[in-house]
Design a protein around this motif. Structure first.
Motif, PDB file in Angstrom:
ATOM      1  N   GLY A  19     -71.869 -20.092  50.556  1.00 11.49           N
ATOM      2  CA  GLY A  19     -71.904 -21.278  49.702  1.00 11.49           C
ATOM      3  C   GLY A  19     -72.272 -22.527  50.472  1.00 11.49           C
ATOM      4  N   SER A  20     -73.161 -22.377  51.427  1.00 14.68           N
ATOM      5  CA  SER A  20     -73.688 -23.427  52.317  1.00 14.68           C
ATOM      6  C   SER A  20     -72.844 -23.612  53.562  1.00 14.68           C
ATOM      7  N   GLY A  21     -71.728 -22.892  53.669  1.00 15.65           N
ATOM      8  CA  GLY A  21     -70.876 -23.023  54.846  1.00 15.65           C
ATOM      9  C   GLY A  21     -71.601 -22.777  56.156  1.00 15.65           C
ATOM     10  N   PRO A  22     -72.359 -21.671  56.287  1.00 14.38           N
ATOM     11  CA  PRO A  22     -73.049 -21.441  57.560  1.00 14.38           C
ATOM     12  C   PRO A  22     -73.979 -22.579  57.967  1.00 14.38           C
ATOM     13  N   GLN A  23     -74.692 -23.152  56.998  1.00 20.00           N
ATOM     14  CA  GLN A  23     -75.625 -24.230  57.327  1.00 20.00           C
ATOM     15  C   GLN A  23     -74.886 -25.450  57.872  1.00 20.00           C
ATOM     16  N   HIS A  24     -73.833 -25.841  57.199  1.00 17.30           N
ATOM     17  CA  HIS A  24     -73.138 -27.067  57.591  1.00 17.30           C
ATOM     18  C   HIS A  24     -72.242 -26.864  58.803  1.00 17.30           C
ATOM     19  N   LEU A  25     -71.602 -25.701  58.903  1.00 19.23           N
ATOM     20  CA  LEU A  25     -70.789 -25.438  60.088  1.00 19.23           C
ATOM     21  C   LEU A  25     -71.647 -25.423  61.345  1.00 19.23           C
ATOM     22  N   HIS A  26     -72.845 -24.846  61.255  1.00 15.00           N
ATOM     23  CA  HIS A  26     -73.752 -24.830  62.396  1.00 15.00           C
ATOM     24  C   HIS A  26     -74.071 -26.249  62.847  1.00 15.00           C
ATOM     25  N   ARG A  27     -74.371 -27.131  61.901  1.00 13.63           N
ATOM     26  CA  ARG A  27     -74.735 -28.501  62.248  1.00 13.63           C
ATOM     27  C   ARG A  27     -73.535 -29.304  62.749  1.00 13.63           C
ATOM     28  N   LEU A  28     -72.375 -29.039  62.186  1.00 18.45           N
ATOM     29  CA  LEU A  28     -71.193 -29.799  62.579  1.00 18.45           C
ATOM     30  C   LEU A  28     -70.616 -29.347  63.915  1.00 18.45           C
ATOM     31  N   LEU A  29     -70.582 -28.036  64.135  1.00 18.41           N
ATOM     32  CA  LEU A  29     -69.822 -27.469  65.235  1.00 18.41           C
ATOM     33  C   LEU A  29     -70.689 -26.915  66.359  1.00 18.41           C
ATOM     34  N   GLY A  30     -71.957 -26.608  66.043  1.00 19.51           N
ATOM     35  CA  GLY A  30     -72.778 -25.853  66.977  1.00 19.51           C
ATOM     36  C   GLY A  30     -72.682 -24.367  66.663  1.00 19.51           C
ATOM     37  N   ARG A  31     -73.643 -23.602  67.162  1.00 15.92           N
ATOM     38  CA  ARG A  31     -73.759 -22.195  66.788  1.00 15.92           C
ATOM     39  C   ARG A  31     -72.555 -21.368  67.211  1.00 15.92           C
ATOM     40  N   GLY A  32     -72.108 -21.539  68.434  1.00 20.97           N
ATOM     41  CA  GLY A  32     -71.025 -20.715  68.948  1.00 20.97           C
ATOM     42  C   GLY A  32     -69.730 -20.904  68.180  1.00 20.97           C
ATOM     43  N   ARG A  33     -69.341 -22.144  67.968  1.00 22.26           N
ATOM     44  CA  ARG A  33     -68.099 -22.392  67.256  1.00 22.26           C
ATOM     45  C   ARG A  33     -68.215 -22.019  65.783  1.00 22.26           C
ATOM     46  N   ALA A  34     -69.385 -22.210  65.191  1.00 20.06           N
ATOM     47  CA  ALA A  34     -69.574 -21.777  63.809  1.00 20.06           C
ATOM     48  C   ALA A  34     -69.399 -20.266  63.689  1.00 20.06           C
ATOM     49  N   TYR A  58     -63.189 -29.392  67.467  1.00 22.30           N
ATOM     50  CA  TYR A  58     -64.419 -28.665  67.165  1.00 22.30           C
ATOM     51  C   TYR A  58     -65.425 -29.514  66.378  1.00 22.30           C
ATOM     52  N   GLY A  59     -64.978 -30.583  65.753  1.00 20.09           N
ATOM     53  CA  GLY A  59     -65.878 -31.408  64.958  1.00 20.09           C
ATOM     54  C   GLY A  59     -65.880 -31.082  63.485  1.00 20.09           C
ATOM     55  N   LEU A  60     -64.940 -30.247  63.049  1.00 24.84           N
ATOM     56  CA  LEU A  60     -64.862 -29.912  61.624  1.00 24.84           C
ATOM     57  C   LEU A  60     -64.377 -31.098  60.809  1.00 24.84           C
ATOM     58  N   VAL A  61     -63.497 -31.914  61.394  1.00 25.32           N
ATOM     59  CA  VAL A  61     -63.006 -33.118  60.722  1.00 25.32           C
ATOM     60  C   VAL A  61     -63.281 -34.333  61.596  1.00 25.32           C
TER      61      VAL A  61
END
Length: 276
Positions: free
Chosen positions: A146-161, A179-182
């Motif tokens: 539901g768009s989570g992978p796209q936004h988590l990648h941009r917010l956290l970076g690939r590894g943390r996502a 991690y940058g989630l909030v």
């Protein structure tokens, strides 16, 4: 469109701020009723224009912000999974596309589709010792889509996502902040005052200016973003409010050592001395 028909959300509209309280049973389960109300909220905000500049989403439930999507809906999506996922992407993406600034204040658990709604909000805050985040989908046999992978990648970076999506484990407020989630993790005793101050300051900015900044941030590359900034800056000046406000800034002590030492309070006071 009015909000009288909402059953899972309560909306309080005070000046340019709308506060949305999520209040739906024991879990705040994201079921068909809540999704319908979220769509009604989006349509109301679109129609509100400059009457609403900031939207704050919180939960009435001290344990749950939003549990996750109702599994009955996930099971039913097997009939046409791409259409079902596309509909959910449209819903959460509609919050990201709003002109208003959307703020999520998490003081309980949020998981799955609730996480995907959260990462589509503009600003996110977590209350320490209360907020818990979990991208649960791989733990129940599916993947977040539901768009989570796209936004988590941009917010956290690939590894943390990848860690968050594949481990389907809990994150507390401190780790979510690191991690940058909030944006920030806030102590329970400080959260309300901090959010109120932040929201109050943002609410002095005209909706057209907020939308211009959001459009610049959404540009696909630097060159396009610079062009958006130039155009938006010209439009802001053209609306006629900026130059008088600059004069009030100078009259209040701007560009003097005394004034610049109290810059945040000085600019906050300008809206009490004339139109924004």
């Amino acid at each position: 469109m009015g909000l009288d028909s909402l059953t899972t959300l309560a909306v309080a509209h005070d000046g340019p701020v709308a506060r949305v309280l999520i209040d739906h049973g024991e879990l705040n389960l994201m079921d068909a009723a809540m999704m319908g109300d979220l769509w009604r909220l989006v349509k109301w905000l679109r129609a509100a224009g400059d009457q609403v500049r900031v939207v704050v989403l919180e939960s009435a439930n001290p344990e749950f912000f939003i549990a996750h999507v109702d599994l009955a809906l996930l099971q039913a999506s097997a009939e046409d999974p791409e259409a079902a996922v596309g509909s959910f992407q449209d819903l959460v993406g509609a919050f990201r596309a709003l002109d208003q600034v959307t703020v999520g204040v998490v003081a309980g658990r949020v998981a799955g589709g609730g996480m995907e709604l959260l990462v589509n909000l503009d600003l996110r805050f977590a209350v320490t010792d209360r907020a818990v985040f979990n991208q649960i989908e791989t733990g129940i046999g599916v993947i977040p889509a539901g768009s989570g992978p796209q936004h988590l990648h941009r917010l956290l970076g690939r590894g943390r996502a990848l860690e968050i999506m594949l481990a389907h484990d809990d994150l507390d407020a401190a780790l979510a902040e690191r991690y940058g989630l909030v944006n920030r993790a806030l102590d329970a005793g400080d959260a309300a005052a901090f959010v109120d101050r932040l929201v109050g300051r943002i609410a002095t900015v005209p909706l057209a200016d907020i939308a211009a900044i959001k459009a610049a941030l959404a540009a696909p590359n630097v060159d396009t973003g610079l062009a958006v900034e130039r155009s938006a800056f010209a439009e802001v000046l053209g609306r006629g409010a900026a130059l008088p406000k600059m004069q009030r800034f100078l009259a209040a002590g701007g560009q003097t050592p005394t004034g610049e030492r109290r810059l945040a309070d000085l600019v906050a006071g300008l809206d009490a001395t004339g139109p924004a």
